[in-house]
Enzyme design. Structure first.
Site, short mmCIF file in Angstrom:
data_model
loop_
_atom_site.label_atom_id
_atom_site.label_comp_id
_atom_site.label_asym_id
_atom_site.label_seq_id
_atom_site.Cartn_x
_atom_site.Cartn_y
_atom_site.Cartn_z
N ASP A 159 0.84 -1.20 0.00
CA ASP A 159 0.00 0.00 0.00
C ASP A 159 0.88 1.25 0.00
O ASP A 159 0.60 2.23 -0.71
CB ASP A 159 -0.91 -0.01 1.24
CG ASP A 159 -1.63 -1.34 1.36
OD1 ASP A 159 -2.42 -1.66 0.47
OD2 ASP A 159 -1.37 -2.09 2.34
N HIS A 187 -4.47 -3.36 6.51
CA HIS A 187 -4.28 -3.64 5.09
C HIS A 187 -5.64 -4.05 4.52
O HIS A 187 -5.94 -5.23 4.40
CB HIS A 187 -3.25 -4.74 4.85
CG HIS A 187 -3.28 -5.22 3.42
ND1 HIS A 187 -2.90 -4.43 2.37
CD2 HIS A 187 -3.70 -6.38 2.87
CE1 HIS A 187 -3.08 -5.08 1.24
NE2 HIS A 187 -3.57 -6.28 1.51
P1 NAX Z 1 -2.20 -18.36 -3.74
O1 NAX Z 1 -3.56 -18.93 -3.52
O2 NAX Z 1 -1.61 -18.34 -5.12
O3 NAX Z 1 -1.16 -19.11 -2.80
C1 NAX Z 1 -1.41 -19.38 -1.46
C2 NAX Z 1 -0.70 -20.67 -1.14
O4 NAX Z 1 -0.82 -20.88 0.25
C3 NAX Z 1 -1.29 -21.88 -1.83
O5 NAX Z 1 -0.25 -22.57 -2.55
C4 NAX Z 1 -1.84 -22.73 -0.68
O6 NAX Z 1 -1.71 -24.11 -0.91
C5 NAX Z 1 -0.96 -22.26 0.47
N1 NAX Z 1 -1.53 -22.49 1.79
C6 NAX Z 1 -2.83 -22.42 2.18
N2 NAX Z 1 -2.93 -22.74 3.48
C7 NAX Z 1 -1.69 -23.00 3.93
C8 NAX Z 1 -1.17 -23.41 5.18
N3 NAX Z 1 -1.97 -23.62 6.22
N4 NAX Z 1 0.16 -23.60 5.28
C9 NAX Z 1 0.96 -23.41 4.23
N5 NAX Z 1 0.53 -23.04 3.01
C10 NAX Z 1 -0.78 -22.84 2.87
O7 NAX Z 1 -2.24 -16.89 -3.12
P2 NAX Z 1 -1.24 -15.67 -3.33
O8 NAX Z 1 -1.70 -14.88 -4.50
O9 NAX Z 1 0.15 -16.16 -3.29
O10 NAX Z 1 -1.60 -14.78 -2.04
C11 NAX Z 1 -1.29 -15.24 -0.74
C12 NAX Z 1 -1.93 -14.34 0.30
O11 NAX Z 1 -1.46 -13.01 0.22
C13 NAX Z 1 -3.45 -14.23 0.19
O12 NAX Z 1 -4.04 -14.35 1.47
C14 NAX Z 1 -3.65 -12.82 -0.33
O13 NAX Z 1 -4.93 -12.30 0.02
C15 NAX Z 1 -2.53 -12.10 0.35
N6 NAX Z 1 -2.13 -10.79 -0.18
C16 NAX Z 1 -1.71 -9.86 0.71
C17 NAX Z 1 -1.25 -8.62 0.32
C18 NAX Z 1 -0.78 -7.61 1.31
O14 NAX Z 1 -0.45 -6.50 0.89
N7 NAX Z 1 -0.71 -7.88 2.62
C19 NAX Z 1 -1.27 -8.24 -1.12
C20 NAX Z 1 -1.29 -9.40 -2.05
C21 NAX Z 1 -2.16 -10.54 -1.61
O15 NAX Z 1 -3.49 -10.26 -1.97
#
Ligand code: NAX
Length: 326
Positions: A159, A187
Protein backbone atom coordinates in the site's frame (compact mmCIF):
# COMPACT_ATOMS: atom_id res chain seq x y z
CA UNK A 1 30.91 -14.95 3.32
CA UNK A 2 28.48 -14.83 6.27
CA UNK A 3 26.87 -17.91 7.82
CA UNK A 4 23.54 -18.79 6.15
CA UNK A 5 20.32 -17.63 7.82
CA UNK A 6 17.09 -19.62 7.73
CA UNK A 7 14.11 -18.06 5.98
CA UNK A 8 10.75 -19.80 6.36
CA UNK A 9 8.10 -19.07 3.72
CA UNK A 10 4.55 -20.41 3.87
CA UNK A 11 2.28 -20.75 0.87
CA UNK A 12 5.49 -21.45 -0.98
CA UNK A 13 3.82 -22.94 -4.08
CA UNK A 14 1.44 -19.99 -4.49
CA UNK A 15 1.64 -17.08 -6.91
CA UNK A 16 3.29 -14.52 -4.60
CA UNK A 17 5.95 -17.04 -3.61
CA UNK A 18 6.65 -17.78 -7.24
CA UNK A 19 8.20 -14.33 -7.37
CA UNK A 20 9.23 -13.95 -3.72
CA UNK A 21 11.43 -17.04 -3.34
CA UNK A 22 13.60 -16.06 -6.30
CA UNK A 23 14.08 -12.54 -4.97
CA UNK A 24 15.09 -13.85 -1.53
CA UNK A 25 17.49 -16.41 -3.01
CA UNK A 26 19.13 -13.79 -5.23
CA UNK A 27 20.00 -11.62 -2.23
CA UNK A 28 17.49 -8.82 -2.79
CA UNK A 29 16.05 -9.15 0.70
CA UNK A 30 19.01 -9.60 3.04
CA UNK A 31 21.93 -8.45 0.93
CA UNK A 32 24.27 -9.88 -1.67
CA UNK A 33 26.61 -11.21 1.03
CA UNK A 34 24.00 -13.14 3.02
CA UNK A 35 23.46 -16.83 2.14
CA UNK A 36 19.99 -18.20 2.90
CA UNK A 37 18.42 -21.58 3.55
CA UNK A 38 14.79 -21.56 2.37
CA UNK A 39 12.39 -23.54 4.56
CA UNK A 40 9.21 -23.91 2.54
CA UNK A 41 5.82 -24.79 4.01
CA UNK A 42 2.82 -25.91 1.99
CA UNK A 43 -0.33 -27.94 2.54
CA UNK A 44 0.09 -31.60 1.57
CA UNK A 45 -1.74 -31.44 -1.81
CA UNK A 46 0.58 -28.64 -2.97
CA UNK A 47 3.86 -30.42 -2.15
CA UNK A 48 4.20 -31.76 -5.68
CA UNK A 49 3.89 -28.27 -7.16
CA UNK A 50 6.36 -27.05 -4.54
CA UNK A 51 8.89 -29.60 -5.79
CA UNK A 52 8.63 -27.99 -9.21
CA UNK A 53 9.36 -24.56 -7.70
CA UNK A 54 12.37 -25.99 -5.87
CA UNK A 55 13.63 -27.49 -9.13
CA UNK A 56 13.48 -24.04 -10.71
CA UNK A 57 15.29 -22.51 -7.74
CA UNK A 58 18.03 -25.11 -8.28
CA UNK A 59 18.13 -24.23 -11.96
CA UNK A 60 18.85 -20.58 -11.15
CA UNK A 61 22.17 -21.66 -9.57
CA UNK A 62 21.91 -18.82 -7.04
CA UNK A 63 25.28 -18.46 -5.29
CA UNK A 64 23.51 -17.39 -2.06
CA UNK A 65 21.06 -20.30 -1.87
CA UNK A 66 22.59 -22.63 0.71
CA UNK A 67 19.72 -25.13 0.99
CA UNK A 68 16.01 -25.82 0.50
CA UNK A 69 13.71 -27.61 2.94
CA UNK A 70 10.20 -28.59 1.75
CA UNK A 71 7.55 -29.69 4.21
CA UNK A 72 3.90 -29.72 5.20
CA UNK A 73 4.85 -29.63 8.90
CA UNK A 74 5.14 -26.17 10.54
CA UNK A 75 7.48 -27.62 13.19
CA UNK A 76 9.95 -28.45 10.43
CA UNK A 77 9.42 -25.24 8.44
CA UNK A 78 10.02 -22.91 11.41
CA UNK A 79 12.86 -24.89 13.00
CA UNK A 80 15.58 -22.36 13.93
CA UNK A 81 14.10 -19.87 11.44
CA UNK A 82 15.59 -16.36 11.62
CA UNK A 83 12.93 -14.88 9.33
CA UNK A 84 9.41 -16.03 8.51
CA UNK A 85 7.19 -14.76 5.71
CA UNK A 86 3.69 -16.07 6.27
CA UNK A 87 2.14 -15.83 2.82
CA UNK A 88 -0.17 -18.86 2.72
CA UNK A 89 -3.70 -18.19 3.90
CA UNK A 90 -7.20 -19.43 3.34
CA UNK A 91 -8.84 -17.46 0.52
CA UNK A 92 -12.50 -16.50 0.77
CA UNK A 93 -14.57 -19.32 -0.75
CA UNK A 94 -18.09 -19.10 -2.23
CA UNK A 95 -20.69 -18.21 0.39
CA UNK A 96 -18.03 -17.63 3.03
CA UNK A 97 -18.80 -14.78 5.42
CA UNK A 98 -16.08 -12.47 6.67
CA UNK A 99 -16.35 -14.10 10.08
CA UNK A 100 -15.83 -17.60 8.56
CA UNK A 101 -12.76 -16.29 6.76
CA UNK A 102 -11.36 -14.84 9.98
CA UNK A 103 -11.96 -18.12 11.81
CA UNK A 104 -10.47 -20.32 9.07
CA UNK A 105 -7.35 -18.19 9.12
CA UNK A 106 -7.26 -18.06 12.90
CA UNK A 107 -6.90 -21.85 12.82
CA UNK A 108 -3.92 -21.66 10.42
CA UNK A 109 -2.15 -18.79 12.16
CA UNK A 110 -2.57 -20.15 15.68
CA UNK A 111 -0.88 -23.41 14.64
CA UNK A 112 1.92 -21.47 12.98
CA UNK A 113 2.32 -19.11 15.96
CA UNK A 114 2.64 -22.09 18.29
CA UNK A 115 5.23 -23.73 16.05
CA UNK A 116 7.24 -20.48 15.86
CA UNK A 117 7.09 -20.25 19.65
CA UNK A 118 8.30 -23.83 20.01
CA UNK A 119 11.10 -24.13 17.46
CA UNK A 120 12.09 -20.83 15.79
CA UNK A 121 15.19 -18.77 16.56
CA UNK A 122 14.45 -16.48 19.54
CA UNK A 123 15.35 -13.49 17.36
CA UNK A 124 12.97 -14.39 14.55
CA UNK A 125 11.42 -11.59 12.48
CA UNK A 126 7.92 -12.48 11.27
CA UNK A 127 6.04 -10.79 8.42
CA UNK A 128 2.44 -11.79 7.71
CA UNK A 129 1.31 -11.25 4.12
CA UNK A 130 -1.67 -13.64 3.98
CA UNK A 131 -4.99 -11.86 4.46
CA UNK A 132 -6.49 -10.59 6.69
CA UNK A 133 -2.81 -9.83 7.33
CA UNK A 134 -3.00 -7.62 10.44
CA UNK A 135 -5.33 -9.93 12.32
CA UNK A 136 -3.52 -13.07 11.17
CA UNK A 137 -0.33 -11.52 12.56
CA UNK A 138 -2.10 -10.76 15.85
CA UNK A 139 -3.25 -14.38 16.12
CA UNK A 140 0.23 -15.78 15.42
CA UNK A 141 1.72 -13.34 17.94
CA UNK A 142 -0.74 -14.22 20.70
CA UNK A 143 0.11 -17.90 20.19
CA UNK A 144 3.83 -17.25 20.65
CA UNK A 145 4.06 -16.01 24.25
CA UNK A 146 7.82 -16.65 24.54
CA UNK A 147 8.64 -14.31 21.67
CA UNK A 148 8.37 -10.52 21.91
CA UNK A 149 5.19 -9.21 20.25
CA UNK A 150 7.43 -6.69 18.49
CA UNK A 151 8.75 -9.54 16.34
CA UNK A 152 5.37 -10.04 14.60
CA UNK A 153 4.48 -7.61 11.82
CA UNK A 154 1.98 -7.35 8.95
CA UNK A 155 2.50 -6.08 5.44
CA UNK A 156 1.27 -2.64 4.39
CA UNK A 157 4.37 -1.90 2.34
CA UNK A 158 2.53 -2.70 -0.88
CA UNK A 159 0.00 0.00 0.00
CA UNK A 160 2.89 2.33 0.89
CA UNK A 161 4.59 1.68 -2.46
CA UNK A 162 1.30 2.14 -4.34
CA UNK A 163 0.72 5.45 -2.55
CA UNK A 164 4.22 6.68 -3.45
CA UNK A 165 3.88 5.65 -7.10
CA UNK A 166 0.52 7.37 -7.54
CA UNK A 167 1.78 10.58 -5.97
CA UNK A 168 4.96 10.55 -8.07
CA UNK A 169 2.89 10.11 -11.23
CA UNK A 170 0.46 12.89 -10.35
CA UNK A 171 3.24 15.38 -9.62
CA UNK A 172 5.36 14.36 -12.61
CA UNK A 173 8.25 13.29 -10.37
CA UNK A 174 9.90 9.95 -9.64
CA UNK A 175 9.68 7.62 -6.65
CA UNK A 176 13.10 8.87 -5.55
CA UNK A 177 11.58 12.31 -4.97
CA UNK A 178 8.81 11.06 -2.62
CA UNK A 179 9.63 10.89 1.10
CA UNK A 180 7.76 10.31 4.37
CA UNK A 181 4.63 8.58 3.06
CA UNK A 182 2.40 6.96 5.68
CA UNK A 183 -0.21 4.21 5.56
CA UNK A 184 -2.15 4.04 8.82
CA UNK A 185 -4.12 1.04 10.06
CA UNK A 186 -5.37 -2.08 8.37
CA UNK A 187 -4.28 -3.64 5.09
CA UNK A 188 -7.82 -3.30 3.75
CA UNK A 189 -9.99 -0.69 2.11
CA UNK A 190 -10.15 1.26 5.41
CA UNK A 191 -6.41 1.95 5.35
CA UNK A 192 -5.53 5.63 5.41
CA UNK A 193 -2.84 6.83 2.99
CA UNK A 194 -1.69 10.08 4.61
CA UNK A 195 0.38 12.59 2.63
CA UNK A 196 0.26 15.36 5.23
CA UNK A 197 3.94 14.84 6.11
CA UNK A 198 5.01 13.70 2.65
CA UNK A 199 7.40 15.70 0.51
CA UNK A 200 7.96 15.50 -3.22
CA UNK A 201 11.31 16.79 -4.38
CA UNK A 202 11.61 18.65 -1.07
CA UNK A 203 8.20 20.37 -1.30
CA UNK A 204 5.16 19.57 0.85
CA UNK A 205 2.99 17.14 -1.14
CA UNK A 206 -0.13 18.99 -0.04
CA UNK A 207 1.12 22.16 -1.74
CA UNK A 208 1.42 20.31 -5.07
CA UNK A 209 -1.92 18.54 -5.21
CA UNK A 210 -5.52 19.57 -5.12
CA UNK A 211 -7.34 18.64 -1.91
CA UNK A 212 -10.38 17.45 -3.87
CA UNK A 213 -8.23 15.06 -5.90
CA UNK A 214 -6.54 13.85 -2.70
CA UNK A 215 -9.77 13.11 -0.85
CA UNK A 216 -11.97 11.89 -3.69
CA UNK A 217 -9.54 10.15 -6.03
CA UNK A 218 -6.16 9.48 -4.48
CA UNK A 219 -7.26 7.98 -1.16
CA UNK A 220 -9.91 5.67 -2.71
CA UNK A 221 -7.56 4.67 -5.56
CA UNK A 222 -4.83 3.60 -3.14
CA UNK A 223 -7.39 1.80 -0.97
CA UNK A 224 -8.91 0.01 -3.98
CA UNK A 225 -5.72 -0.67 -5.92
CA UNK A 226 -5.79 -4.40 -5.13
CA UNK A 227 -9.27 -4.72 -6.64
CA UNK A 228 -8.17 -2.73 -9.72
CA UNK A 229 -5.28 -5.16 -10.28
CA UNK A 230 -7.63 -8.14 -10.02
CA UNK A 231 -9.97 -6.52 -12.53
CA UNK A 232 -7.19 -5.83 -15.02
CA UNK A 233 -5.04 -8.93 -14.58
CA UNK A 234 -7.66 -11.49 -13.67
CA UNK A 235 -5.55 -12.41 -10.64
CA UNK A 236 -4.45 -10.65 -7.48
CA UNK A 237 -1.19 -8.72 -7.11
CA UNK A 238 1.70 -11.14 -7.00
CA UNK A 239 5.05 -9.71 -8.17
CA UNK A 240 4.33 -6.36 -6.52
CA UNK A 241 3.25 -8.10 -3.30
CA UNK A 242 6.45 -10.16 -3.32
CA UNK A 243 8.46 -7.00 -3.96
CA UNK A 244 6.80 -5.27 -1.00
CA UNK A 245 7.56 -8.25 1.25
CA UNK A 246 11.22 -8.05 0.21
CA UNK A 247 11.19 -4.28 0.89
CA UNK A 248 9.59 -4.73 4.33
CA UNK A 249 12.09 -7.33 5.48
CA UNK A 250 15.07 -5.49 4.01
CA UNK A 251 14.11 -2.26 5.77
CA UNK A 252 13.63 -4.11 9.06
CA UNK A 253 16.88 -6.09 8.81
CA UNK A 254 19.14 -3.52 7.16
CA UNK A 255 17.54 -0.18 8.15
CA UNK A 256 15.58 2.70 6.61
CA UNK A 257 17.18 5.64 4.81
CA UNK A 258 18.18 8.65 6.91
CA UNK A 259 15.33 11.16 7.11
CA UNK A 260 12.73 8.82 5.61
CA UNK A 261 10.36 6.22 7.05
CA UNK A 262 8.30 3.23 5.87
CA UNK A 263 4.85 1.88 6.76
CA UNK A 264 4.71 -1.35 8.75
CA UNK A 265 1.90 -3.16 10.52
CA UNK A 266 3.37 -3.43 14.02
CA UNK A 267 2.34 -4.06 17.61
CA UNK A 268 0.64 -0.91 18.88
CA UNK A 269 2.12 0.45 22.10
CA UNK A 270 -0.68 3.02 22.29
CA UNK A 271 1.13 5.58 20.11
CA UNK A 272 -1.25 8.13 18.57
CA UNK A 273 -3.98 6.79 20.85
CA UNK A 274 -4.29 3.52 18.92
CA UNK A 275 -5.59 0.56 20.95
CA UNK A 276 -2.58 -1.15 22.54
CA UNK A 277 -1.88 -4.63 21.24
CA UNK A 278 -3.47 -4.27 17.80
CA UNK A 279 -1.24 -4.89 14.79
CA UNK A 280 -1.68 -1.49 13.17
CA UNK A 281 0.26 0.18 10.36
CA UNK A 282 2.35 3.12 11.56
CA UNK A 283 5.19 5.17 10.09
CA UNK A 284 8.34 3.36 11.27
CA UNK A 285 12.07 3.84 11.15
CA UNK A 286 14.35 0.82 11.34
CA UNK A 287 17.88 0.64 12.71
CA UNK A 288 20.10 -2.19 13.97
CA UNK A 289 17.48 -4.81 13.06
CA UNK A 290 14.74 -3.15 15.10
CA UNK A 291 11.81 -0.82 14.28
CA UNK A 292 10.42 2.20 16.07
CA UNK A 293 7.17 4.07 15.52
CA UNK A 294 7.88 7.65 14.43
CA UNK A 295 6.69 9.84 17.29
CA UNK A 296 5.41 13.38 17.57
CA UNK A 297 3.68 13.79 14.20
CA UNK A 298 0.88 16.28 14.29
CA UNK A 299 -2.52 14.68 13.56
CA UNK A 300 -5.28 16.81 12.03
CA UNK A 301 -8.97 16.18 12.66
CA UNK A 302 -9.28 14.81 9.12
CA UNK A 303 -6.48 12.31 9.81
CA UNK A 304 -7.73 11.41 13.27
CA UNK A 305 -11.15 10.36 11.92
CA UNK A 306 -9.57 8.10 9.29
CA UNK A 307 -7.04 6.61 11.72
CA UNK A 308 -9.90 5.75 14.05
CA UNK A 309 -12.09 4.24 11.32
CA UNK A 310 -9.38 1.75 10.35
CA UNK A 311 -8.61 1.11 14.05
CA UNK A 312 -12.29 0.28 14.59
CA UNK A 313 -12.19 -2.29 11.79
CA UNK A 314 -9.15 -3.94 13.39
CA UNK A 315 -10.88 -4.01 16.76
CA UNK A 316 -13.87 -5.71 15.14
CA UNK A 317 -11.64 -8.29 13.44
CA UNK A 318 -9.92 -8.97 16.76
CA UNK A 319 -13.24 -9.28 18.56
CA UNK A 320 -14.56 -11.72 15.93
CA UNK A 321 -11.76 -14.19 16.78
CA UNK A 322 -11.48 -13.31 20.47
CA UNK A 323 -12.73 -16.75 21.55
CA UNK A 324 -9.83 -18.31 19.64
CA UNK A 325 -7.12 -16.11 21.17
CA UNK A 326 -5.16 -17.48 24.13
P1 NAX B 1 -2.20 -18.36 -3.74
O1 NAX B 1 -3.56 -18.93 -3.52
O2 NAX B 1 -1.61 -18.34 -5.12
O3 NAX B 1 -1.16 -19.11 -2.80
C1 NAX B 1 -1.41 -19.38 -1.46
C2 NAX B 1 -0.70 -20.67 -1.14
O4 NAX B 1 -0.82 -20.88 0.25
C3 NAX B 1 -1.29 -21.88 -1.83
O5 NAX B 1 -0.25 -22.57 -2.55
C4 NAX B 1 -1.84 -22.73 -0.68
O6 NAX B 1 -1.71 -24.11 -0.91
C5 NAX B 1 -0.96 -22.26 0.47
N1 NAX B 1 -1.53 -22.49 1.79
C6 NAX B 1 -2.83 -22.42 2.18
N2 NAX B 1 -2.93 -22.74 3.48
C7 NAX B 1 -1.69 -23.00 3.93
C8 NAX B 1 -1.17 -23.41 5.18
N3 NAX B 1 -1.97 -23.62 6.22
N4 NAX B 1 0.16 -23.60 5.28
C9 NAX B 1 0.96 -23.41 4.23
N5 NAX B 1 0.53 -23.04 3.01
C10 NAX B 1 -0.78 -22.84 2.87
O7 NAX B 1 -2.24 -16.89 -3.12
P2 NAX B 1 -1.24 -15.67 -3.33
O8 NAX B 1 -1.70 -14.88 -4.50
O9 NAX B 1 0.15 -16.16 -3.29
O10 NAX B 1 -1.60 -14.78 -2.04
C11 NAX B 1 -1.29 -15.24 -0.74
C12 NAX B 1 -1.93 -14.34 0.30
O11 NAX B 1 -1.46 -13.01 0.22
C13 NAX B 1 -3.45 -14.23 0.19
O12 NAX B 1 -4.04 -14.35 1.47
C14 NAX B 1 -3.65 -12.82 -0.33
O13 NAX B 1 -4.93 -12.30 0.02
C15 NAX B 1 -2.53 -12.10 0.35
N6 NAX B 1 -2.13 -10.79 -0.18
C16 NAX B 1 -1.71 -9.86 0.71
C17 NAX B 1 -1.25 -8.62 0.32
C18 NAX B 1 -0.78 -7.61 1.31
O14 NAX B 1 -0.45 -6.50 0.89
N7 NAX B 1 -0.71 -7.88 2.62
C19 NAX B 1 -1.27 -8.24 -1.12
C20 NAX B 1 -1.29 -9.40 -2.05
C21 NAX B 1 -2.16 -10.54 -1.61
O15 NAX B 1 -3.49 -10.26 -1.97
Amino acid sequence: MKQPVRVAVTGAAGQISYSLLFRIASGDMLGKDQPVILQLLEITPALKALEGVAMELDDCAFPLLAGIVMTDDPMVAFKDADYALLVGARPRGPGMERKDLLEANAAIFSVQGKAINAVASRGIKVLVVGNPANTNSLIAQRNAPDISPRQFTAMTRLDHNRAMAQLAQKTGKTINDVKNMTIWGNHSSTQYPDVSKTTVDGKAAESLIDNDWYVNEYIPNVQQRGAAIIKARGASSAASAANAAVDHMRSWALGTAEGDWVSMGVYSDGSYGIDKGLIYSFPCVCKNGDWEIVQGLEVSEFSRARMQATEKELQEERDAVKHLLP
